[in-house]
Design an enzyme around this catalytic site. Structure first.
Site, PDB file in Angstrom:
ATOM      1  N   ARG A   1       1.126 -10.521   9.600  1.00 47.52           N
ATOM      2  CA  ARG A   1       2.700 -10.979   9.922  1.00 47.52           C
ATOM      3  C   ARG A   1       4.038  -9.968  10.316  1.00 47.52           C
ATOM      4  O   ARG A   1       4.082  -8.892  10.229  1.00 47.52           O
ATOM      5  CB  ARG A   1       2.982 -11.977   8.928  1.00 47.52           C
ATOM      6  CG  ARG A   1       4.499 -12.467   8.997  1.00 47.52           C
ATOM      7  CD  ARG A   1       4.545 -13.225   6.791  1.00 47.52           C
ATOM      8  NE  ARG A   1       5.839 -13.060   6.775  1.00 47.52           N
ATOM      9  CZ  ARG A   1       6.118 -13.509   5.594  1.00 47.52           C
ATOM     10  NH1 ARG A   1       5.025 -13.620   4.681  1.00 47.52           N
ATOM     11  NH2 ARG A   1       7.295 -13.852   5.303  1.00 47.52           N
TER      12      ARG A   1
ATOM     13  N   ALA B   1      -1.517  -5.025  -1.847  1.00 45.25           N
ATOM     14  CA  ALA B   1      -2.777  -4.172  -2.619  1.00 45.25           C
ATOM     15  C   ALA B   1      -4.004  -4.179  -2.267  1.00 45.25           C
ATOM     16  O   ALA B   1      -4.604  -4.865  -1.701  1.00 45.25           O
ATOM     17  CB  ALA B   1      -2.411  -5.293  -4.078  1.00 45.25           C
TER      18      ALA B   1
ATOM     19  N   HIS C   1     -11.703  16.219   6.374  1.00 51.12           N
ATOM     20  CA  HIS C   1     -12.667  16.815   7.065  1.00 51.12           C
ATOM     21  C   HIS C   1     -13.299  16.263   8.421  1.00 51.12           C
ATOM     22  O   HIS C   1     -13.143  14.653   7.961  1.00 51.12           O
ATOM     23  CB  HIS C   1     -13.766  16.854   5.970  1.00 51.12           C
ATOM     24  CG  HIS C   1     -13.273  17.926   4.638  1.00 51.12           C
ATOM     25  ND1 HIS C   1     -13.473  19.646   5.050  1.00 51.12           N
ATOM     26  CD2 HIS C   1     -13.144  17.659   3.520  1.00 51.12           C
ATOM     27  CE1 HIS C   1     -12.712  19.481   3.502  1.00 51.12           C
ATOM     28  NE2 HIS C   1     -12.941  18.603   2.730  1.00 51.12           N
TER      29      HIS C   1
ATOM     30  N   ASN D   1       6.116   4.306  -9.128  1.00 52.30           N
ATOM     31  CA  ASN D   1       5.476   3.341 -10.646  1.00 52.30           C
ATOM     32  C   ASN D   1       4.307   3.671 -10.970  1.00 52.30           C
ATOM     33  O   ASN D   1       3.793   4.990 -10.465  1.00 52.30           O
ATOM     34  CB  ASN D   1       4.863   1.863 -10.369  1.00 52.30           C
ATOM     35  CG  ASN D   1       4.600   0.983 -11.179  1.00 52.30           C
ATOM     36  OD1 ASN D   1       4.369   1.735 -12.047  1.00 52.30           O
ATOM     37  ND2 ASN D   1       5.144  -0.404 -11.301  1.00 52.30           N
TER      38      ASN D   1
END
Length: 142
Positions: A138, A115, A69, A35
């Site tokens: 899950r 998300a 780093h 997307n």
């Protein structure tokens, strides 16, 4: 920005506008959907590839970075020594919006990352992960 010298894209992949690629080697498999506004930061050093398997869905705003780093002394915490590690996303994964995937991570086949999650270590196949750092909530049927 799509530079064919760094990105190997299958004919069936779909990449939306505003996605940025930089580095040496990024491989995108068959039937992958990426997307808008994703960022793929590979590097020119060996061992810093991004490999995305087949049938992967990547939501908007996802960031993958193959370099970081080391933590250093109190005077300057981000040591000048850079660490390079590849990222691999297995077949059939779904990466949710605004997920960040850090260097050296392998995401197992068929895994869902919720998300806003931050992925700092390898994820098991056929599982759902959420949070910062991403935690398994899950197991999914394979």
């Amino acid at each position: 920005m799509l530079n064919n010298r760094i990105v190997e894209v299958s004919r069936t992949a779909e990449i939306c506008s505003g996605t940025y690629f930089t580095g040496k080697r990024i491989v995108i498999g068959e039937r992958v959907f990426i997307n808008k506004f994703c960022k793929f930061f590979s590097h020119t050093k060996p061992g810093s590839d991004i490999i995305i398997g087949d049938d992967v869905a990547i939501a908007m705003g996802v960031t993958l970075s193959t370099h970081t780093h080391q933590i250093s002394s109190g005077k300057r915490r981000a040591e000048r020594k850079t660490v390079f590690r590849s990222i691999v996303i297995g077949d059939g994964c779904w990466i949710g919006a605004n997920v960040t995937i850090l260097p050296g991570v392998t995401i197992g086949r068929g895994t869902v990352v919720g998300a806003g999650s931050v992925v700092v270590k390898d994820l098991d196949a056929n599982s759902v992960y959420v949070g910062n750092p991403a935690r398994k909530i899950r197991k999914l049927e394979g």
